[in-house]
Structure formats: structure tokens, C-alpha cells
Write a protein that holds these residues in place. Structure first.
Motif, mmCIF file in Angstrom:
data_model
loop_
_atom_site.group_PDB
_atom_site.id
_atom_site.type_symbol
_atom_site.label_atom_id
_atom_site.label_comp_id
_atom_site.label_asym_id
_atom_site.label_seq_id
_atom_site.Cartn_x
_atom_site.Cartn_y
_atom_site.Cartn_z
ATOM 1 N N VAL A 366 0.864 -1.188 0.000
ATOM 2 C CA VAL A 366 0.000 0.000 0.000
ATOM 3 C C VAL A 366 0.893 1.228 0.000
ATOM 4 N N HIS A 367 0.752 2.064 -1.040
ATOM 5 C CA HIS A 367 1.602 3.246 -1.149
ATOM 6 C C HIS A 367 0.857 4.331 -1.912
ATOM 7 N N ARG A 368 0.730 5.507 -1.286
ATOM 8 C CA ARG A 368 0.080 6.674 -1.896
ATOM 9 C C ARG A 368 -1.307 6.352 -2.433
ATOM 10 N N GLY A 369 -2.079 5.613 -1.596
ATOM 11 C CA GLY A 369 -3.461 5.311 -1.953
ATOM 12 C C GLY A 369 -3.643 4.113 -2.850
ATOM 13 N N GLU A 370 -2.561 3.572 -3.382
ATOM 14 C CA GLU A 370 -2.655 2.408 -4.258
ATOM 15 C C GLU A 370 -2.420 1.147 -3.440
ATOM 16 N N CYS A 371 -3.183 0.102 -3.737
ATOM 17 C CA CYS A 371 -3.086 -1.169 -3.005
ATOM 18 C C CYS A 371 -2.960 -2.313 -4.006
ATOM 19 N N ILE A 372 -1.869 -3.060 -3.917
ATOM 20 C CA ILE A 372 -1.630 -4.210 -4.791
ATOM 21 C C ILE A 372 -1.550 -5.455 -3.912
ATOM 22 N N LEU A 373 -2.312 -6.487 -4.267
ATOM 23 C CA LEU A 373 -2.389 -7.716 -3.478
ATOM 24 C C LEU A 373 -1.647 -8.850 -4.178
ATOM 25 N N HIS A 374 -1.031 -9.705 -3.388
ATOM 26 C CA HIS A 374 -0.322 -10.881 -3.912
ATOM 27 C C HIS A 374 -0.683 -12.087 -3.057
ATOM 28 N N GLY A 375 -1.032 -13.192 -3.678
ATOM 29 C CA GLY A 375 -1.365 -14.397 -2.929
ATOM 30 C C GLY A 375 -2.738 -14.315 -2.292
ATOM 31 N N GLU A 376 -2.915 -15.015 -1.168
ATOM 32 C CA GLU A 376 -4.204 -15.097 -0.479
ATOM 33 C C GLU A 376 -4.303 -13.954 0.523
ATOM 34 N N CYS A 377 -5.205 -12.992 0.253
ATOM 35 C CA CYS A 377 -5.300 -11.765 1.046
ATOM 36 C C CYS A 377 -6.762 -11.406 1.293
ATOM 37 N N PRO A 378 -6.997 -10.529 2.280
ATOM 38 C CA PRO A 378 -8.312 -9.900 2.370
ATOM 39 C C PRO A 378 -8.548 -9.055 1.116
ATOM 40 N N SER A 379 -9.758 -8.541 0.960
ATOM 41 C CA SER A 379 -10.065 -7.690 -0.189
ATOM 42 C C SER A 379 -9.320 -6.364 -0.057
ATOM 43 N N GLN A 380 -9.250 -5.618 -1.175
ATOM 44 C CA GLN A 380 -8.581 -4.316 -1.136
ATOM 45 C C GLN A 380 -9.244 -3.392 -0.118
ATOM 46 N N HIS A 381 -10.574 -3.416 -0.056
ATOM 47 C CA HIS A 381 -11.292 -2.567 0.901
ATOM 48 C C HIS A 381 -10.911 -2.941 2.332
ATOM 49 N N GLN A 382 -10.855 -4.246 2.615
ATOM 50 C CA GLN A 382 -10.493 -4.682 3.965
ATOM 51 C C GLN A 382 -9.041 -4.332 4.295
ATOM 52 N N VAL A 383 -8.161 -4.441 3.315
ATOM 53 C CA VAL A 383 -6.764 -4.080 3.551
ATOM 54 C C VAL A 383 -6.642 -2.589 3.856
ATOM 55 N N MET A 384 -7.374 -1.754 3.143
ATOM 56 C CA MET A 384 -7.308 -0.314 3.397
ATOM 57 C C MET A 384 -7.879 0.029 4.778
ATOM 58 N N GLN A 385 -8.906 -0.692 5.226
ATOM 59 C CA GLN A 385 -9.389 -0.517 6.594
ATOM 60 C C GLN A 385 -8.315 -0.916 7.602
ATOM 61 N N LEU A 386 -7.616 -2.010 7.298
ATOM 62 C CA LEU A 386 -6.526 -2.450 8.172
ATOM 63 C C LEU A 386 -5.432 -1.395 8.242
ATOM 64 N N VAL A 387 -5.114 -0.772 7.123
ATOM 65 C CA VAL A 387 -4.093 0.280 7.102
ATOM 66 C C VAL A 387 -4.496 1.433 8.013
ATOM 67 N N GLN A 388 -5.758 1.828 7.972
ATOM 68 C CA GLN A 388 -6.228 2.894 8.854
ATOM 69 C C GLN A 388 -6.052 2.498 10.320
ATOM 70 N N TRP A 389 -6.361 1.240 10.626
ATOM 71 C CA TRP A 389 -6.200 0.769 12.012
ATOM 72 C C TRP A 389 -4.723 0.727 12.401
ATOM 73 N N LEU A 390 -3.861 0.248 11.487
ATOM 74 C CA LEU A 390 -2.428 0.190 11.774
ATOM 75 C C LEU A 390 -1.859 1.585 12.025
ATOM 76 N N THR A 391 -2.321 2.555 11.270
ATOM 77 C CA THR A 391 -1.824 3.929 11.412
ATOM 78 C C THR A 391 -2.093 4.459 12.815
ATOM 79 N N ALA A 392 -3.179 4.003 13.417
ATOM 80 C CA ALA A 392 -3.540 4.484 14.753
ATOM 81 C C ALA A 392 -2.803 3.733 15.865
ATOM 82 N N GLN A 393 -2.106 2.636 15.518
ATOM 83 C CA GLN A 393 -1.417 1.850 16.534
ATOM 84 C C GLN A 393 -0.031 2.428 16.832
#
Length: 745
Positions: A366-393
Motif C-alpha cells: 500500500v503506497h500513496r493510496g494504491e493497493c496491490i495484493l499478492h497471494g491469499e489476502c483480504p479484499s482491497q477494501h479490507q486491507v485499506m481498513q486495516l491500514v487505517q487501524w495500523l496507522t492508529a497503533q
């Protein structure tokens, strides 16, 4: 875990961690303890298990050293006064009245000198030498152990053989100090605890620290009556005497009740300490009371120390190899990113290595609003939610790591199947930019020795009464991330930030990674050299001293024992040297030059003349080409292969060794063929592994590292190794050296 003890009184387990286990004010009733003033060597306190002894030789309390126990300890004064703080010293066996010879040990701790005299056990061995055959069998067995698990299984068998306990277990601590029984040897008297886990509270922190300091502890009878420590009036109000190092020290009533609940009348533990930390315990149990003699305990302690060293070496070797493997992946990823301004695309072109870097099943960049997934991952929307949570940690050093994300963040329940574990690195101080790796949920069944959650209200805490296996299903949890995973991710962060985003000099970071790798290998070499070489030198040295001082008084069997000790220790020293050579070979600088293989083979063969003096070997050496290679390393390859051919044709009536060459489109192929004992092709895959031997050491000497060195050297040259053989009909070993552009024309 709540219950009442057999007598109906309650024992408060909640205070176990605070219990004064070092200062119980009493001893177990198998001898006597004297507490001396270091300045005057006067007895300030004593505990004597046999009251008749006081009547026979007088009360030692308040008496000087030369007058107590009929003067039997008078000659020990200089040793006691020279005893260093925190050390112990075996004073030998001393007659104590009609009680016979007592094993005597002195300890210096705090402001006291403690002398403990342990009563003998009927029928006990006369010396440690009587137990040497058992120790030797253990040392021979662990030489063949390929893994830490195998080491533990061997130790359990040999300790139970030495002690005669009903059950011996190897108990390993996890990072949270819960324990698991990883190996076990037992009869049918006590039940099996193999694979059971026990909570951290079973062995509190202060008890673990005492285990780390004192390698052996014995409780011979869970029904014993403690013998109180009696003081002179002058120190009646002084702080309690620290009996921590004393074998006779009385133990906690809570622990005695724990033993009774477990159905064990006697127990003994031997600490396993790896890299200075308590790795686990060799825990021995007996249904009935059982005293283990002093010399048997010493032999068990020696086995425990050998096991500790072996575990340390194997774990360090595995860790170093794993770090090197991850570093190789790191280098490949860095090669992808070098010179590419779009690091996201560069990493995406090598998805396999991106996931292998942290042994993950999925990754997101995830870089500058762009999200690229590789392998078995949550959806892009879920990953971006995770990023918001990580930022607050609060991230520890630009890294976040958990193997229980759904427990830490409720929203992660939605994708726990693919991402119960998360390892994330922040790659920008300005943007919400992350590389995130995912591990899926792993549903596991953990067997505990009793339900660790069980509490009965209306009763105070006491030692638990149930040790039946209790199964716990663990969900919403991935495999844990380890230090290698975290370090690999942080090194990638360094590469992204310093090499790609900031366009720092590429080679500087690469050299830094390689330097770390070399330091790890050097640390491994130092550990092996320091921890293993010295004990073997001591074994050889003291054995030779014993031979020179007592050789005339030894019978033939005893002389044979000494010879075997020296031979085994020297063999082990050779093994250490070969292991160091193997570890160093992977980091030696290669200097490739044009070299004449024919001249090199002739030189090596002549230097091996002494290995086949008196034997007529038919050498058949074909024409060999020049190659581009490191001459020192190639010399070692030929030396190992020719030495093996000479050794394994030793019992052949007409030995023949052929050295030849072939060539294909990309490489030169060399071979060494002999008509010796050969090998079974079913085990060909083991030939080039470290410590792998297809012949017993009594038939053909060696450490099993030579062919591993050959494989490592040829691999570093970009070549291949393989072998062909037949039992009784000889063997052929092949290796290749790839062409450098133009060298095969």
C-alpha cells in the motif's frame, strides 16, 4: 485448578510466586547443614536431621570449624576461606560419627559459608567413574541425533536408566513460560504426560531463576518432615539464611502438595540451559520415595550440560542457516528493485520471493493510496481498513506484528481465514504506506495437563488435583512470527526506504546485509569453539593427568576406560574443527583464476601418500582441462574426494581409483571412481548433508562433513554434485564447474 489438600487445610497458590523458596529455614532430613561465619569459621546456624548425632559428636552450634564433628572438617579451613562468592566446592566424603561417610559440599553465598553433609544412600556408586559407561553410551548416542527432538528422546532414556525413576520427561518452555512435555521415557507405574502442556503458574518466575542457577534439584519423599535451621542467639533477628544453592534445602509445602496430587512420591529435575537462558527441564518422577545418590546426580548434571550444549549448537546452526536463506531471498528482491523507480511493480514481478521472505501466504503493498495484493489476502477494501487501524497503533520501530489479529481488532473476524496473522512494516514517514504480510488461521488442538482455566469459587487457590489431559481448540490464530520473520521484513523496509525511495547507493545496503551474515556465522563459529572445544580439551587434559598420577594403580578395565575417554574427546574435537571449516566455507571470499586441474590433482594425490602407505593403488588419471575456479576451494574438493576413495578401498584386494572428465554444452564434468565398499543408492540423497554417514564410525573413520563441504564449494561455483554407487562394487562421485564465457572454446 482450585482444590483443598489431603489434610483439609488450604494452600494459597496465589502467593506461590512470592514464597521465600530460597530461605525456608529448614532442610530435608537426609543429612545436616552448617552455616559458618566466613571470618571466624564458627557455626552460626545448623540443621541436623539425626538428633542422635548431636548426642554422639556434640552440638556444632557456636563452635569453630576445627572442633565440630570430632574435627573431621578441620583441614577444610583454607578451602573455605578461599571460596569465591556465588560458588560451590565439593569437599569429598567425610565420616560423621556413626552415620558413615557423608558427601560434603561447601557454598559461599551472601555473608555465609554453607556446608551441607549428605548422608549416603545404601548401595550407591563409589565414584563417578563407576557411571562412566552410562555417560559414554549417552555421548555415543547423541552423536547420531539429527534433531533437537531426537536429542531429548535420547536424554530421557539415559537419565531414567541412570536414576531408576518411573518416568523421565523433557519439559520445554515456550516464550510465555508455559511448558510442554516434548520427550518421555517411563514404565507403566505412572501415566504418560507426553505432549501435554502446563501453564506458566506451575513453575513461577523465582523458581525458574533458581533452576537456571542450580542445575539439579531432588525431592526424595513428598511426605518428609522438615528439619529446622537453629541459630545462635546473636543472629536470631538477622535476615533469613539463603539456602538457595543447597541440595538439602527444604521445599515449598505447595510444591509437596502438587507432587501428592500428581501421584509422585519423589522427583528430581536437571536444568537445560541454552545460551544462558532456561530452555527446559529434565523432570524425573517416581511413585514411591526415592533418593538419588550424589554421584548419580553428578552424572545426570553432566548429561544435562551436554544436552544443553548440543541443543544450543543445533538451534544456532538452524537459525544461522535460516537467516542466510532469508538473506538470499532478500538479495533477489533487492536485485528486482535496483534501478527501478516503481518498487511496487518490481516486488510484484517476484511474488514467490516476496511471500517466502516471511513465509507468508499473502502480501499487500500500500503506497500513496494504491493497493496491490499478492497471494491469499483480504479484499482491497479490507486491507485499506486495516491500514487505517495500523496507522492508529503504536508501532514498535516501524513494525507491527501479531498472530491473533481478530482478537486485537474485532473487524478482522471477517477475514480471519486468510489473515489471522499480520506482519506489517511502515515504508514512509509521510504517507500511510505499508508492506503487509498475511498468514491464515490455523485451528489447533492443544492438550493441557488439566484445565488451566478451572477455578472453583468459595475455595482458596491450591495446587490443582487433576492432571488429566484437557483439550483446548485454538482458533483465530496463525502460526507465530519469529525473529527471523521480523528481521527479514525490517531489512526489506531498509531496502525500500534507503535504496528505492531515497535512491541511496545500492551496494552499500547489500554489503551491510552480507556483513551481518558474516557476523552471524562468526558468532556461530565462536559459540562452537567456545562451548565445545574447551570441555573436550579439559576431558583430554584431566584424563591424561589422571593417567600420569594414578596409572600404576588402575586395572586394565580402568585404563581402557581412560583410553576411550581420550579417544572420544579427541574425535569430538575433530568434529568441531570440521564443523567450523564447514561454516567458514560458506563465507570465504572466492578468487577465481584459470587453473590446471591435472596439476592440482597430482599435487593433492602426492600429499595423500601417507594415507595409503604399504598399499598398491592402481591410479588411472585421464586428461583434465583448465577451469576458472578458486584454487584453494578446489584443492579441498579433490582432497575430500580422493581421501574418501583411498579410505573406502582400504579393504579391497586390488584397489583402483579413476579420475576423469567429460563435458557438455555448459559445464565441465569431473568424476572420481573407485572399486571400494560402495554404498546403497537408497540413501544417496543423504551423502552431501552435514553429519550424514552411510558407514559406521567403527568401520571407517570420519565426521560426515567432508562431502557437505564439497557440495557447498561446488554450489558456490554454480556447479552440481551427485554420486552413483553399489554396495561392494564401488562408487563414483561427480561434480561440475560451469564455463566462464569463452573458457571452453
Amino acid at each position: 485448578m482450585s482444590s483443598r489438600n489431603a489434610g483439609g487445610s488450604s494452600l494459597d497458590l496465589s502467593s506461590c510466586a512470592r514464597e521465600p523458596i530460597r530461605t525456608p529455614g529448614a532442610i530435608q532430613p537426609y543429612g545436616l547443614i552448617l552455616v559458618l561465619d566466613p571470618a571466624t569459621l564458627t557455626v552460626n546456624a545448623r540443621a541436623v536431621a539425626n538428633p542422635a548425632l548431636v548426642e554422639e559428636v556434640g552440638d556444632p552450634l557456636g563452635q569453630p570449624l576445627d572442633q565440630i564433628l570430632a574435627g573431621t572438617l578441620a583441614h577444610c579451613g583454607p578451602v573455605l576461606q578461599g571460596l569465591q562468592q556465588g560458588t560451590s566446592h565439593f569437599l569429598g566424603a567425610h565420616r560423621v560419627g556413626s552415620g558413615g561417610y557423608h558427601h560434603t559440599v561447601a557454598h559461599r553465598i551472601g555473608g555465609d559459608i554453607i556446608i551441607e553433609l549428605e548422608a549416603p544412600v545404601p548401595g550407591e556408586p563409589g565414584s563417578l567413574e563407576d557411571l562412566y559407561p552410562s555417560i559414554r553410551r549417552f555421548m555415543a548416542a547423541i552423536e547420531q541425533a539429527p534433531t533437537t527432538q531426537a536429542l531429548c528422546e535420547i536424554a530421557a532414556v539415559h537419565i531414567r536408566e541412570l536414576t531408576g525413576f518411573d518416568r523421565t520427561m523433557i519439559y520445554q518452555f515456550d516464550p510465555d513460560w508455559n511448558g510442554a512435555v516434548v520427550a518421555e521415557d517411563r514404565n507403566t507405574v505412572l501415566p504418560s504426560y507426553l505432549d501435554l502442556r502446563f501453564p506458566e503458574s506451575d513453575i513461577p518466575a523465582q523458581a525458574r531463576e533458581l533452576y537456571r542457577q542450580n542445575r539439579v534439584r531432588l525431592i526424595a519423599d513428598n511426605q518428609y518432615t522438615p528439619v529446622p535451621l537453629v541459630r545462635v542467639p546473636a543472629i536470631a533477628d538477622a535476615p533469613p539464611t539463603d539456602l538457595g544453592p543447597a541440595m538439602l534445602r527444604s521445599v515449598s509445602p505447595v510444591h509437596l502438595q502438587y507432587m501428592r496430587n500428581m501421584g509422585t512420591g519423589a522427583s528430581m529435575s536437571v536444568s537445560v540451559v541454552s545460551e544462558g537462558e532456561l530452555w527446559g527441564l529434565i523432570s524425573c518422577h517416581n511413585q514411591l520415595a526415592r533418593r538419588v545418590p550424589y554421584h548419580v546426580r553428578t552424572a545426570c548434571e553432566f548429561i544435562g550440560q551436554i544436552l544443553s550444549l548440543q541443543i544450543s549448537v543445533k538451534q544456532r546452526a538452524v537459525l544461522v542457516e535460516e537467516r542466510i536463506a532469508r538473506r538470499a531471498i532478500q538479495v533477489r528482491l533487492m536485485g528486482r528493485m535496483a534501478g527501478d523507480t516503481d518498487f511496487m511493480a518490481a516486488l510484484g514481478r517476484d511474488q514467490r520471493n516476496l511471500l517466502a521472505l516471511t513465509e507468508s501466504t499473502g502480501a499487500a503493498i500500500v503506497h500513496r493510496g494504491e493497493c496491490i495484493l499478492h497471494g491469499e489476502c483480504p479484499s482491497q477494501h479490507q486491507v485499506m481498513q486495516l491500514v487505517q487501524w495500523l496507522t492508529a497503533q503504536q508501532m514498535d520501530g516501524d513494525i507491527f506484528c501479531t498472530d491473533t489479529l481478530p482478537l486485537d481488532w474485532k473487524e478482522a473476524e471477517a477475514f480471519a481465514g486468510v489473515a489471522s496473522g499480520v506482519l506489517a512494516i511502515s515504508i514512509s514517514q509521510i504517507h500511510d504506506s505499508f508492506v503487509i504480510w498475511f498468514r491464515p488461521e490455523v485451528v489447533r488442538t492443544v492438550r493441557w495437563g488439566g484445565d488451566p482455566r478451572k477455578e472453583e469459587s468459595a475455595q482458596p487457590l491450591s495446587p490443582r488435583t487433576s492432571f488429566e489431559g484437557w483439550k483446548q481448540t485454538v482458533r483465530r490464530q496463525s502460526l507465530p512470527w519469529n525473529d527471523v520473520d521480523r528481521d527479514a521484513s525490517l531489512e526489506l523496509r531498509t531496502a525500500i526506504v534507503d535504496i528505492v525511495l531515497r535512491k541511496a547507493e545500492e551496494m552499500a545496503a547489500l554489503n551491510e546485509q552480507l556483513l551481518r551474515s558474516n557476523k552471524e556465522l562468526e558468532a556461530f563459529s565462536y559459540s562452537v569453539s567456545h562451548d565445545l572445544r574447551a570441555p573436550f580439551r579439559h576431558i583430554v587434559g584431566y584424563s591424561e593427568l589422571l593417567w600420569s598420577s594414578a596409572g600404576e594403580r588402575l586395572n586394565d578395565s580402568e585404563k581402557r576406560f581412560l583410553d576411550t575417554i581420550v579417544e572420544s574427546a579427541k574425535s569430538a574435537g575433530t568434529l568441531v574443527d570440521d564443523l567450523l571449516s564447514f561454516s567458514q566455507m560458506g563465507r570465504s571470499t572466492m578468487g577465481q583464476i584459470a587453473m590446471d586441474m591435472t596439476a592440482l590433482v597430482d599435487d593433492v594425490r602426492h600429499k595423500l601418500d601417507m594415507e595409503y602407505t604399504g598399499r598398491a593403488i592402481d591410479w588411472q588419471i585421464g586428461a583434465l582441462p583448465k577451469v576458472q575456479a578458486d584454487p584453494g576451494m578446489l584443492r579441498l574438493v579433490w582432497q575430500n574426494l580422493l581421501s574418501n576413495a583411498i579410505k573406502f578401498t582400504r579393504d579391497t584386494s586390488d584397489p583402483r581409483i579413476e579420475i576423469g572428465h567429460d563435458r557438455n554444452d555448459t559445464e565441465d564434468i569431473f568424476f572420481v571412481k573407485d572399486n571400494g565398499c560402495g554404498f546403497d543408492m537408497r540413501y544417496v540423497d543423504k551423502l552431501f548433508g552435514v553429519f550424514q554417514r552411510l558407514h559406521h564410525v567403527d568401520e571407517y573413520e570420519g565426521t560426515g562433513i567432508g562431502l557437505a563441504n564439497v557440495h557447498r564449494i561446488i554450489t558456490r561455483h554454480g556447479g552440481r554434485t551427485w554420486a552413483d554407487g553399489q554396495v561392494g562394487a564401488g562408487a563414483t562421485f561427480f561434480f561440475t564447474i560451469p564455463f566462464v564465457t569463452g573458457d571452453h572454446l
